[in-house]
Write a protein that holds these residues in place. Structure first.
Motif, mmCIF file in Angstrom:
data_model
loop_
_atom_site.group_PDB
_atom_site.id
_atom_site.type_symbol
_atom_site.label_atom_id
_atom_site.label_comp_id
_atom_site.label_asym_id
_atom_site.label_seq_id
_atom_site.Cartn_x
_atom_site.Cartn_y
_atom_site.Cartn_z
ATOM 1 N N MET B 44 0.879 -1.160 -0.306
ATOM 2 C CA MET B 44 -0.092 -0.148 0.287
ATOM 3 C C MET B 44 0.724 1.687 0.096
ATOM 4 O O MET B 44 1.016 1.997 -0.077
ATOM 5 C CB MET B 44 -0.949 0.160 1.337
ATOM 6 C CG MET B 44 -2.435 -0.717 1.148
ATOM 7 S SD MET B 44 -3.495 -0.167 -0.277
ATOM 8 C CE MET B 44 -3.653 1.127 0.508
ATOM 9 N N SER B 45 2.157 1.186 0.957
ATOM 10 C CA SER B 45 2.905 2.615 0.743
ATOM 11 C C SER B 45 3.763 2.871 -0.560
ATOM 12 O O SER B 45 3.572 3.887 -0.749
ATOM 13 C CB SER B 45 4.018 2.546 1.566
ATOM 14 O OG SER B 45 4.569 0.770 1.543
ATOM 15 N N GLU B 46 3.513 1.516 -1.309
ATOM 16 C CA GLU B 46 3.628 3.020 -3.095
ATOM 17 C C GLU B 46 2.721 3.619 -3.588
ATOM 18 O O GLU B 46 2.976 3.920 -4.819
ATOM 19 C CB GLU B 46 4.272 0.985 -3.802
ATOM 20 C CG GLU B 46 5.730 0.848 -2.818
ATOM 21 C CD GLU B 46 6.008 -0.191 -3.547
ATOM 22 O OE1 GLU B 46 5.357 -1.037 -4.736
ATOM 23 O OE2 GLU B 46 6.793 -1.360 -3.001
ATOM 24 N N ILE B 47 1.869 3.474 -2.891
ATOM 25 C CA ILE B 47 0.269 4.194 -3.541
ATOM 26 C C ILE B 47 0.528 5.243 -3.390
ATOM 27 O O ILE B 47 1.179 6.147 -2.560
ATOM 28 C CB ILE B 47 -0.870 3.636 -3.625
ATOM 29 C CG1 ILE B 47 -0.843 2.389 -4.155
ATOM 30 C CG2 ILE B 47 -1.887 4.400 -3.395
ATOM 31 C CD1 ILE B 47 -1.799 1.122 -2.935
ATOM 32 N N SER B 48 0.317 6.254 -4.243
ATOM 33 C CA SER B 48 0.703 7.808 -4.472
ATOM 34 C C SER B 48 -0.154 8.968 -4.524
ATOM 35 O O SER B 48 -0.641 9.754 -3.673
ATOM 36 C CB SER B 48 1.540 8.309 -5.909
ATOM 37 O OG SER B 48 2.389 7.718 -5.827
ATOM 38 N N MET B 67 -6.175 6.963 4.765
ATOM 39 C CA MET B 67 -5.206 8.241 5.254
ATOM 40 C C MET B 67 -4.227 8.069 5.996
ATOM 41 O O MET B 67 -3.372 8.575 6.221
ATOM 42 C CB MET B 67 -6.078 9.338 5.550
ATOM 43 C CG MET B 67 -7.453 9.993 4.286
ATOM 44 S SD MET B 67 -8.095 11.266 4.588
ATOM 45 C CE MET B 67 -9.495 10.623 5.646
ATOM 46 N N LYS B 68 -5.132 7.813 6.906
ATOM 47 C CA LYS B 68 -3.980 6.480 8.193
ATOM 48 C C LYS B 68 -2.689 6.432 8.132
ATOM 49 O O LYS B 68 -1.615 6.917 8.253
ATOM 50 C CB LYS B 68 -4.334 5.951 9.554
ATOM 51 C CG LYS B 68 -4.625 6.757 10.749
ATOM 52 C CD LYS B 68 -4.717 5.391 11.245
ATOM 53 C CE LYS B 68 -7.135 5.543 11.956
ATOM 54 N NZ LYS B 68 -7.542 4.530 12.866
ATOM 55 N N ALA B 69 -2.219 5.682 6.380
ATOM 56 C CA ALA B 69 -1.596 5.356 6.225
ATOM 57 C C ALA B 69 -0.283 5.836 5.800
ATOM 58 O O ALA B 69 0.221 5.993 4.493
ATOM 59 C CB ALA B 69 -1.612 3.528 5.760
ATOM 60 N N GLY B 70 -1.518 7.451 5.636
ATOM 61 C CA GLY B 70 -0.086 8.066 4.891
ATOM 62 C C GLY B 70 -0.655 8.382 3.366
ATOM 63 O O GLY B 70 0.893 9.138 2.973
ATOM 64 N N ILE B 71 -1.777 8.182 3.094
ATOM 65 C CA ILE B 71 -1.976 7.960 1.938
ATOM 66 C C ILE B 71 -3.071 9.145 0.932
ATOM 67 O O ILE B 71 -3.908 9.311 2.113
ATOM 68 C CB ILE B 71 -2.581 6.863 1.348
ATOM 69 C CG1 ILE B 71 -1.161 5.405 1.300
ATOM 70 C CG2 ILE B 71 -3.092 7.180 0.373
ATOM 71 C CD1 ILE B 71 -1.607 4.112 1.172
ATOM 72 N N HIS B 88 -5.184 16.194 7.109
ATOM 73 C CA HIS B 88 -4.253 16.878 6.501
ATOM 74 C C HIS B 88 -4.133 16.057 4.772
ATOM 75 O O HIS B 88 -3.677 16.144 4.007
ATOM 76 C CB HIS B 88 -3.293 16.710 6.749
ATOM 77 C CG HIS B 88 -2.447 15.866 6.963
ATOM 78 N ND1 HIS B 88 -2.747 15.331 8.497
ATOM 79 C CD2 HIS B 88 -1.717 15.203 6.354
ATOM 80 C CE1 HIS B 88 -1.914 13.658 8.681
ATOM 81 N NE2 HIS B 88 -1.089 14.265 7.115
ATOM 82 N N ARG B 89 -4.614 14.869 5.050
ATOM 83 C CA ARG B 89 -4.749 13.691 3.888
ATOM 84 C C ARG B 89 -5.700 13.950 3.122
ATOM 85 O O ARG B 89 -6.038 12.853 2.003
ATOM 86 C CB ARG B 89 -4.636 11.866 4.348
ATOM 87 C CG ARG B 89 -3.154 11.774 4.902
ATOM 88 C CD ARG B 89 -2.247 12.116 4.128
ATOM 89 N NE ARG B 89 -0.218 12.021 4.561
ATOM 90 C CZ ARG B 89 0.469 11.917 4.043
ATOM 91 N NH1 ARG B 89 0.273 12.299 2.560
ATOM 92 N NH2 ARG B 89 1.763 11.990 4.162
#
Lengths: 695, 235
Positions: B44-48, B67-71, B88-89
């Motif tokens: 998932m973290s590779e998703i922009s 969003m919580k995962a920084g996406i 903010h996400r």
């Protein structure tokens, strides 16, 4: 397979048995009797014989081995309490006997014996042995733990703790290594590299704590970002470039104003005006010079000429004065010389008129020294000589006076002569002077005439303009002198205003800078959040792999274990609400948990099934004591010897044909019922080869 | 070259992973986050960025966790309000206002669904691919040029629906809602005919209804209409 079969168990003074023999005759046997008739005591006796503990694992100090009355007191002291067992161990007969006695000692001099604790005696195959030997013999037969597992169907499920149960099961089926499990599931391949030297369990723990750690950090970031957003000034209507331009413009204006102020404060303006005034004056002079240039030259020349003439005149005058002074001097010299000559004339007359005086020595003719009277000739001679001297002196004197008189007359004459000359030249000079003075007067008149002819610059328009300007500058200087302080404060006020504007712009500028800084920080935090999330996900993946590992392990292990059992099924892991797995050890039968609703009969059969598998595993079978055996209608097969402990049914619950038969046998229902009841008040052993007697 | 991966396409959940080899996007997040994670093998973290069309849970369930995962999650104000999304996400987007994620230029456009401010997406990348993503709409009033990829809902077929209503398997009320909220085979055909499909490389049929569709038939009919490579998104 080692097989132990109980042939006979003999009790003496054991838990209420005075004398009782369990004769199984080498096969299965049932023990009938109502509650409290001593069924469990049979099992207690067997375990006590071998291990010194009852079936609930208590030593004889903890359970009451001696017969008690209703008040709970020991009925009789001094008895030997013993159990003797005859076992067939792989067809070989072995006899074990344990005797527990009170120890009474009679002290010397005392009439009575005193209780001095207990003592146990041991016999193996009829031979007394020490406790240690006895225990070694038993151990050689069977280990206590295995014995308990194999002799009671409930022991595994009810007494053993889950942890111990798991251990037994894993021992039975053989545990699997992490590597074996990873190899069995392709999805787990990455785990091998991740684990390195750690076990999966250890790794899971470290992942969990790392996850918690990161999660905490991740959770904080949105709050921190929100805070930053809240701190961010609104700069939407501000343009950094425009502001910078404005600031620069205002600054240059401030600089100009400051210079002006500086000028005002240091009198710069004033001195500038003063310099200007001097310049104007110089210019005026220039104009004047230019305008009067020709006339003035003539005047100057005339003035020079006049000066020269005056100089010449005054020189003449000076010469005249010097001549006059010389004449005066001559006059005084002439007068003096004339009076000299007069005095010499008078002196000559005086000297000429002198007569040798006749003199009488009043004082005597005695020598002044010796006081003797002088000779007369000598006195005459002396008189002659005195007259001669007198005449000579008179002559000489006249001579000298005459010479001097003549010299003085000559001087007068010479003086008078040169005075004449002087008077002559003086007259000439005076004549010359008169001429010169005429010339001077004439030049003076000419000068005045020339001066009057020089033109007036005031008539020149340029000169007038300059004069006017000088007038203005002069008045400005005047004004400046009076108003310098007002001007300074006015400029200062202007500077203040400009500075205020600049500082307002500066604050806008710093707002923009702050907003940029905050935006940068937010970007940083956002990036950090992303990194953390990626790390979190990596760990989640690892956690997932460890869980997948456990799931793989669970299904592999459970199927491996369950394959070993006919009826019993085991659940070794339980999924938690959070998705994790808990180690458990639950026994199931037909899907029903042992301790969760499984009926008595099924519990016993599951216990037997477990005993069967364990027996095979340990290569050992021992007599199985089945308590509450009346609840089981169909016991599963087992190779081991089975001693069933049975509470007989009440007469009324007997099958009808049995009841009828008994009523026939005893004559009436009452009789049969009473006999049945009476019969079951006492424990009785029925070996299986004699089952008919049971009823 | 666009690579489309369907993580799920039904009322049980919708999510598609698309990438042009530079920027990976998630279209919809209609599954529990863990399921998404597992389906993408914990990448998932590779998703922009994650684009969400509308508020229904089968399209937006994991939005918060994503969003919580920084996406960053891109969706309309209407959807954000309905799902209570903030932070903010969250990036609020509006129909016909183009924005950029990595190598993708994305143009959201309005669609017709029974929710607040639903969106469809037109995605173009620097390599010249152009993808339209259209789901949960009963109609599309926009026309697209130079499309290379079409991902379009093809929920039901009118004749199947009528048949099921007639046989009592479908409530008439449900039918009414269906026709007012989803894209049916007949509309998809019209949509495809109305657009220039000369450059199209792939057509994905999404969100086939369990009861009201026929996968093989739908695929065949769309093939017949377009002559293009047609894929049916798996459940």
């Amino acid at each position: 397979m080692k097989k132990i079969v109980l042939e006979r168990l003999t009790f003496r003074n054991f838990k209420g048995f005075r004398e009782f023999v369990l004769d199984a005759n080498g096969g299965n046997a049932d023990a009938y009797g109502d509650n409290a008739t001593g069924k469990t005591t049979l099992f207690d006796g067997f375990t006590w014989l071998l291990f010194g503990k009852d079936s609930a694992n208590r030593s004889e100090q903890k359970f009451e081995i001696k017969e008690l009355d209703k008040a709970g007191n020991v009925v009789r002291h001094g008895l030997d309490h013993e159990v003797e067992g005859v076992l067939l161990v792989n067809q070989r007969r072995r006899t074990f006997r344990r005797v527990f006695s009170e120890k009474w000692t009679q002290k010397r001099g005392s009439a009575t014996s005193v209780f001095d604790g207990h003592t146990t005696n041991y016999f193996v195959d009829g031979v007394p042995v020490k406790e240690k030997e006895y225990r070694a013999e038993v151990d050689a037969l069977i280990s206590e733990d295995v014995f308990k597992l194999l002799t009671s169907p409930s022991y595994f499920n009810e007494v053993l703790k889950p942890e111990a149960r798991r251990k037994v099961l894993l021992e039975v089926c053989g545990d699997m290594t992490d590597a074996e499990i990873i190899a069995s599931n392709k999805e787990l391949t990455p785990l091998a590299a991740i684990l390195e030297e750690r076990t999966v369990e250890k790794h899971k723990q470290s992942i969990k704590s790392a996850l918690a750690e990161i999660n905490k950090e991740i959770k904080e970031i949105p709050t921190r970002i929100d805070e930053k957003y809240r701190d961010m000034p609104d700069v939407s209507d501000l343009d950094a470039e425009l502001i910078q331009e404005d600031i620069e413009t205002l600054r240059s204006r401030i600089d100009a104003k400051a210079a002006e102020l500086q000028r005002i404060q240091s009198g710069g303006e004033l001195s500038a005006k003063e310099i200007r005034l001097r310049e104007i004056n110089a210019e005026l002079t220039d104009i004047k010079h230019r305008v009067q240039a020709d006339g003035l030259q003539a005047v100057n020349e005339q003035r020079e000429r006049l000066m020269q003439l005056r100089g010449e005149a005054s020189e003449l005058q000076a010469r005249i004065s010097a001549g006059q002074r010389e004449i005066e001097q001559h006059k005084r010299q002439i007068a003096r010389a004339e009076s000299q000559a007069e005095r010499l004339r008078e002196e000559w007359h005086a000297a000429n008129g002198l007569e040798f005086p006749a003199h009488q020595h009043e004082h005597g003719a005695n020598c002044p020294t010796c006081g003797q009277a002088l000779p007369a000739d000598q006195v005459q001679a002396a008189q002659d000589k005195a007259l001669a001297d007198f005449n000579r002196d008179k002559s000489r004197r006249l001579e000298r006076i005459s010479a001097e008189g003549k010299a003085a007359a000559e001087e007068v004459r010479s003086l008078k002569h040169s005075m004449f000359d002087l008077e002559e030249s003086l007259t000439a000079l005076e004549e010359k002077l008169a001429v010169k003075q005429g010339e001077v007067t004439e030049a003076e008149a000419k000068l005045i005439e020339l001066q009057a002819a020089v033109s007036d610059p005031a008539d020149d328009p340029e000169y007038q303009a300059k004069q006017k300007e000088a007038e203005i500058v002069r008045s400005e200087i005047e004004q400046l002198r009076s108003s310098a302080s007002d001007a300074a404060s006015k400029v200062q006020a202007e500077i203040r205003l400009l500075r205020d504007q600049v500082s307002e712009l500066e604050s806008d500028k710093s707002k923009i800078a702050a907003a940029v800084a905050i935006e940068n920080r937010i970007a940083e935090l956002t990036e950090q959040e992303r990194k953390l999330a990626a790390e979190y996900e990596r760990l989640q993946h690892e956690l997932y792999l460890t869980e997948e590992f456990t799931r793989t392990k669970v299904s592999a292990l459970e199927s491996k274990i369950n394959n070993k059992f006919k009826y019993a099924r085991f659940r070794l892991f339980e999924e938690q609400l959070n998705g994790g797995l808990n180690d458990v050890c639950k026994t199931l039968y037909n899907g029903v948990p042992y301790d969760g609703g499984l009926n008595n009969a099924a519990q016993i059969n599951v216990g037997l099934d477990i005993i069967n598998t364990l027996s095979e595993h340990y290569g050992f079978s021992a007599p199985i004591f089945i308590d509450n055996a009346e609840s089981v209608t169909q016991l599963i097969d087992t190779d081991a010897q089975v001693i069933r402990l049975i509470v007989p049914p009440t007469f009324d619950s007997l099958p009808d044909e049995t009841k009828d038969e008994l009523i026939k046998l005893h004559g009436s229902y009452e009789e049969a019922s009473a006999v049945w009841k009476d019969k079951n008040k006492k424990l009785r052993i029925v070996p299986h080869n004699n089952m008919q007697e049971a009823i | 070259m666009i690579d489309i991966k369907c993580l799920g396409s039904s009322s049980a959940g919708n999510a598609y992973h698309i990438t042009d080899g530079h920027t990976a996007l998630l279209l919809e997040a209609g599954f529990p986050y863990k399921a998404l994670q597992r389906a993408l093998n914990f990448r998932m973290s590779e998703i922009s960025g994650c684009l969400i069309t509308h508020e229904h849970l089968d399209h937006s369930k994991a939005a918060k966790d994503v969003m919580k995962a920084g996406i960053n999650v891109y969706t309309s104000q209407g959807t954000a309000d309905a799902r209570g999304l903030s932070g903010h996400r969250l990036k609020i987007i509006r129909a016909m206002e183009q924005f950029q994620i990595g190598t993708w230029s994305i143009l959201p456009f309005d669609i017709q669904h029974d929710v607040e401010e639903p969106l469809g997406f037109l995605l173009a990348n620097t390599a010249g691919d152009k993808l339209v993503f259209l789901t949960d709409t009963y109609y599309c009033r926009h026309r697209f040029r130079d499309l290379t990829h079409i991902m379009v809902e093809c929920n039901y077929s009118m004749d199947i629906v009528r048949e099921r209503v007639a046989s009592g398997h479908l409530h008439p009320g449900q039918m009414k809602r269906l026709l007012k909220s989803h894209f049916g085979l007949e509309h998809v055909k019209d949509f495809l005919k109305a657009n220039d499909t000369r450059k199209v490389k792939e057509i994905w049929l999404l969100h086939l209804s369990d009861g009201n569709s026929d996968e093989k038939r739908f695929k065949r009919e769309i093939q017949e209409v377009t002559g293009k490579l047609v894929r049916v998104a798996g459940r």
